[in-house]
Design a protein around this motif. Structure first.
Motif, PDB file in Angstrom:
ATOM      1  N   ARG A 249       2.862   6.512  -6.885  1.00 62.25           N
ATOM      2  CA  ARG A 249       1.815   7.332  -7.499  1.00 62.25           C
ATOM      3  C   ARG A 249       2.023   8.817  -7.211  1.00 62.25           C
ATOM      4  NH1 ARG A 249      -4.483   7.103  -5.606  1.00 62.25           N
ATOM      5  NH2 ARG A 249      -5.450   8.017  -7.462  1.00 62.25           N
ATOM      6  N   ALA A 250       2.385   9.141  -5.966  1.00 64.74           N
ATOM      7  CA  ALA A 250       2.545  10.542  -5.576  1.00 64.74           C
ATOM      8  C   ALA A 250       3.766  11.177  -6.228  1.00 64.74           C
ATOM      9  CB  ALA A 250       2.644  10.648  -4.055  1.00 64.74           C
TER      10      ALA A 250
ATOM     11  N   MET B 258      -6.794   3.984  -4.217  1.00 64.07           N
ATOM     12  CA  MET B 258      -6.036   3.418  -3.109  1.00 64.07           C
ATOM     13  C   MET B 258      -6.868   2.482  -2.228  1.00 64.07           C
ATOM     14  SD  MET B 258      -2.977   4.110  -3.581  1.00 64.07           S
ATOM     15  CE  MET B 258      -2.459   3.299  -2.059  1.00 64.07           C
TER      16      MET B 258
ATOM     17  N   THR C  72       2.820   1.713  -3.306  1.00 69.24           N
ATOM     18  CA  THR C  72       1.936   2.175  -4.380  1.00 69.24           C
ATOM     19  C   THR C  72       1.628   3.660  -4.231  1.00 69.24           C
ATOM     20  OG1 THR C  72       0.917  -0.023  -4.568  1.00 69.24           O
ATOM     21  CG2 THR C  72      -0.311   1.836  -5.467  1.00 69.24           C
ATOM     22  N   ALA C  73       1.328   4.074  -3.009  1.00 70.94           N
ATOM     23  CA  ALA C  73       1.016   5.488  -2.766  1.00 70.94           C
ATOM     24  C   ALA C  73       2.211   6.382  -3.090  1.00 70.94           C
ATOM     25  CB  ALA C  73       0.576   5.684  -1.322  1.00 70.94           C
TER      26      ALA C  73
ATOM     27  N   ALA D  58      -5.483  -1.105  -1.332  1.00 72.32           N
ATOM     28  CA  ALA D  58      -5.335  -1.535   0.061  1.00 72.32           C
ATOM     29  C   ALA D  58      -6.007  -2.890   0.282  1.00 72.32           C
ATOM     30  CB  ALA D  58      -5.929  -0.485   0.997  1.00 72.32           C
TER      31      ALA D  58
ATOM     32  N   ARG E 250       1.638   5.377 -12.539  1.00 70.26           N
ATOM     33  CA  ARG E 250       0.263   5.760 -12.243  1.00 70.26           C
ATOM     34  C   ARG E 250      -0.627   4.531 -12.328  1.00 70.26           C
ATOM     35  NH1 ARG E 250      -1.157   9.362 -17.611  1.00 70.26           N
ATOM     36  NH2 ARG E 250      -0.824   7.740 -19.177  1.00 70.26           N
TER      37      ARG E 250
ATOM     38  N   THR F 291       0.823  -1.215   0.000  1.00 71.34           N
ATOM     39  CA  THR F 291       0.000   0.000   0.000  1.00 71.34           C
ATOM     40  C   THR F 291       0.852   1.257   0.000  1.00 71.34           C
ATOM     41  OG1 THR F 291      -1.736  -1.179   1.230  1.00 71.34           O
ATOM     42  CG2 THR F 291      -1.848   1.219   1.196  1.00 71.34           C
ATOM     43  N   VAL F 292       1.842   1.316   0.883  1.00 74.02           N
ATOM     44  CA  VAL F 292       2.691   2.507   0.973  1.00 74.02           C
ATOM     45  C   VAL F 292       3.510   2.686  -0.292  1.00 74.02           C
ATOM     46  CG1 VAL F 292       4.609   3.565   2.211  1.00 74.02           C
ATOM     47  CG2 VAL F 292       2.747   2.478   3.490  1.00 74.02           C
TER      48      VAL F 292
END
Length: 618
Positions: free
Chosen positions: A355-356, A368, A351-352, A372, A361, A348-349
């Motif tokens: 993406r950020a 999210m 991916t975030a 998750a 992308r 999860t982290v």
């Protein structure tokens, strides 16, 4: 014109990856075998479980003899077929699938790497005081079969893009697990068998050049490689991966398909055994051996190999003493924390962050919350986790404690994933999908007529074999004549393959023509020849437009073109589109007729509304 849900089309396009109705069945068999193993090991006949799987088996031929046990036979020999199928999938993904596109693969690839590293670190920190840190490999791998099965059981709406993300992640995950087994969980290396293994792999790489008998050669050399790796001190199941990676994979070639059609026509005109054999051989050879082997072996692995493996390895003793020890065991909690927390947080982290930072992308429709939920399900680390338990922990009591952790983590991960999907769908109900355009207009990707900054926008999802789409083309021409450059028309693909068998290939022809700058003329030709959209017809259209014939033929079925069409199909599924043509007027779905007067009125009624998703740059 309507069709059954586009999900059926997506299911067919992902059949190679094990996506379909059989997912639940495979997961149910794996779960049933697990329960049977646990019940057997804890029944009054529990001693028989250990006795059966450790029963000595000896095969002797002259002075040569081989001694093993059913447990070793399953883990060292039968599981080779599991790793063989995984290797075939890895090879296909890197050659033709999701991993050929860097922008598409970067997010799940980096997420998978984080999902390998963080669980191992968490395990080491917790298990180090107890002296079991070396068993960190038990928490690095996600069980692909259980993952896909769990997603099918939970059944979130419109799961295609999430499933693709998770399967791409699982492929990278499998690569990491296989490398860990080969490097960290094999016995001391013996140089002579290693040299023999290298020679055998070179021979395997040359098998593709044989004119006949390739299947037999792969089988014989594969068995020899298995023996060489076992003698070299490398876990022999890696022979399955090595053979799979050396087997060629390629998309169907036009000349092979045409040759099959010619032979079929000859057989129809003069049926005889010689033509029948030639047609059968041509059909088989028009597909790569990688595709044929995946189709042939995947069911056996899902419905036979993995349940047998679960039956042989999941028989953990759940007596009061074992459970009591597990509750206070750093090893058990290291497994649970590594799989549940490590996988969830790592994926999860990562991916975030990716993406950020703009490194990658997510596909449209993937937020999210969905990531998750998938990350939580990735904590189901059953098959390879139990596999590594048996080779990383020689002590039977430690194995039981680790198996309790694997089973507990799988249950917790499934429950957590289910909870996340349920809560996310309640907070953002999926029933709203389709009212507005999900993927914004992208001038660098979309094929369109009009100005980029035109105040009026029409996005059409269509099918080149659909007669209503052909008629709608006239409506669009009238709208453009009315507004001039102030209207922008965008075409996206929604081939309804269940009723239009040539629609998808026609869409690919449109994209192949677009690569040579002729998408609009090709669209007009396709609509003008809706009754003649076979491969030969499409090539004639390309010749009529003066396109490079070799380049067009190569692009027609290239991974880039096929993915482009399937991207639009997946967008349509996410928006619950089932008919063509479907129009979005300034980002909002048009309900009602699509004649030119209705389209003009709809455009004029929405142009002064709030900012539109259709005009948002990507």
């Amino acid at each position: 014109m309507t069709s059954p849900p586009i999900a059926a089309t997506v299911e067919r396009s992902h059949k190679r990856l094990g996506v379909g109705a059989s997912d639940r069945t495979a997961a149910a068999l794996l779960l049933l075998a697990t329960v049977l193993a646990i019940v057997w090991a804890n029944s009054p006949w529990g001693d028989g479980y250990e006795q059966f799987w450790s029963m000595p088996i000896a095969v002797s031929v002259g002075d040569l003899s081989l001694a093993t046990t059913p447990h070793q036979l399953v883990n060292d020999a039968i599981m080779t077929f599991f790793f063989f199928v995984v290797g075939l999938e890895v090879k296909h993904e890197f050659t033709l699938g999701e991993l050929t596109d860097r922008s598409r693969a970067i997010v799940p690839v980096l997420a998978a790497i984080a999902g390998l590293i963080l669980p191992a670190l968490i395990f080491i920190v917790i298990a180090l005081p107890a002296g079991d840190a070396h068993a960190w490999g038990t928490v690095i791998s996600t069980d692909t079969a259980f993952l896909v099965g769990a997603l099918a059981i939970i059944g979130p709406k419109f799961p295609a893009r999430l499933r693709t993300f998770l399967l791409t992640l699982a492929v990278v995950d499998d690569i990491g697990a296989l490398l860990a087994i080969g490097v960290f969980y094999s016995s001391g290396f013996s140089p002579v068998p290693i040299i023999a293994a290298v020679v055998l792999m070179a021979a395997l790489a040359l098998v593709r050049f044989l004119r006949a008998g390739r299947g037999f050669a792969y089988a014989v050399l594969g068995v020899a490689l298995w023996v060489a790796l076992a003698q070299a001190g490398i876990h022999p199941t890696l022979a399955g991966v090595a053979v799979a990676l050396l087997i060629p994979v390629y998309p169907p070639r036009r000349r092979d398909v045409e040759r099959t059609a010619e032979l079929t026509q000859a057989f129809r005109e003069s049926p005889n055994t010689e033509y029948a054999a030639a047609v059968t051989r041509s059909l088989r050879e028009s597909l790569s051996i990688n595709d044929r082997l995946q189709t042939a072996w995947a069911p056996y692995v899902s419905f036979l190999v993995l349940p047998i493996f679960a039956l042989a390895n999941a028989g953990v003793h759940l007596d009061a003493a074992t459970l009591s020890a597990a509750l206070t065991s750093p090893l058990t909690w290291a497994v649970v924390a590594g799989l549940v927390v490590g996988k969830f947080v790592g994926i999860t982290v990562a991916t975030a962050v990716v993406r950020a930072t703009g490194l990658g992308r997510l596909a449209p429709g993937l937020g999210m919350p969905r990531i998750a939920g998938g990350a939580a399900l990735s904590g189901i680390g059953f098959t390879i986790s139990l596999f590594i338990v048996t080779i990383a922990l020689p002590d039977p009591e430690s194995q039981d404690l680790a198996r309790v952790g694997v089973l507990a983590a799988s249950v917790i991960a499934f429950s957590l994933g289910w909870a996340i999907f349920t809560i996310a769908d309640r907070l953002r109900p999926p029933t709203a999908v389709g009212a507005t355009l999900m993927r914004p207009f992208d001038a660098t990707r979309d094929h369109f007529r009009g100005r980029v900054d035109a105040p009026y926008s029409i996005v059409e999802y269509g099918d080149f074999e659909c007669p209503f789409c052909s008629r709608a083309t006239g409506s669009i021409d009238a709208v453009i004549a009315h507004f001039g450059d102030d209207v922008r028309w965008v075409w996206r693909h929604l081939p309804l393959e269940s009723v239009h068998p040539h629609a998808k290939e026609a869409a690919q022809a449109y994209e192949a023509a677009a690569l040579q700058g002729e998408f609009l003329p090709m669209a007009r030709l396709l609509f003008a020849n809706q009754d003649a959209l076979t491969t030969d017809d499409l090539c004639r259209c390309a010749a009529e437009l003066g396109l490079d014939p070799e380049r067009f033929a190569a692009d027609l079925r290239s991974p880039r073109v096929v993915r482009r069409v399937e991207d639009d199909q997946l967008d349509a599924e996410l928006m619950d589109l089932h008919s063509t043509p479907t129009f979005f007027i300034n980002g909002r779905r048009l309900k009602g007729p699509w004649d030119s007067a209705s389209l003009i009125r709809a455009l004029e009624a929405t142009v002064d509304s709030e900012p539109r998703v259709a005009d948002t740059p990507r």
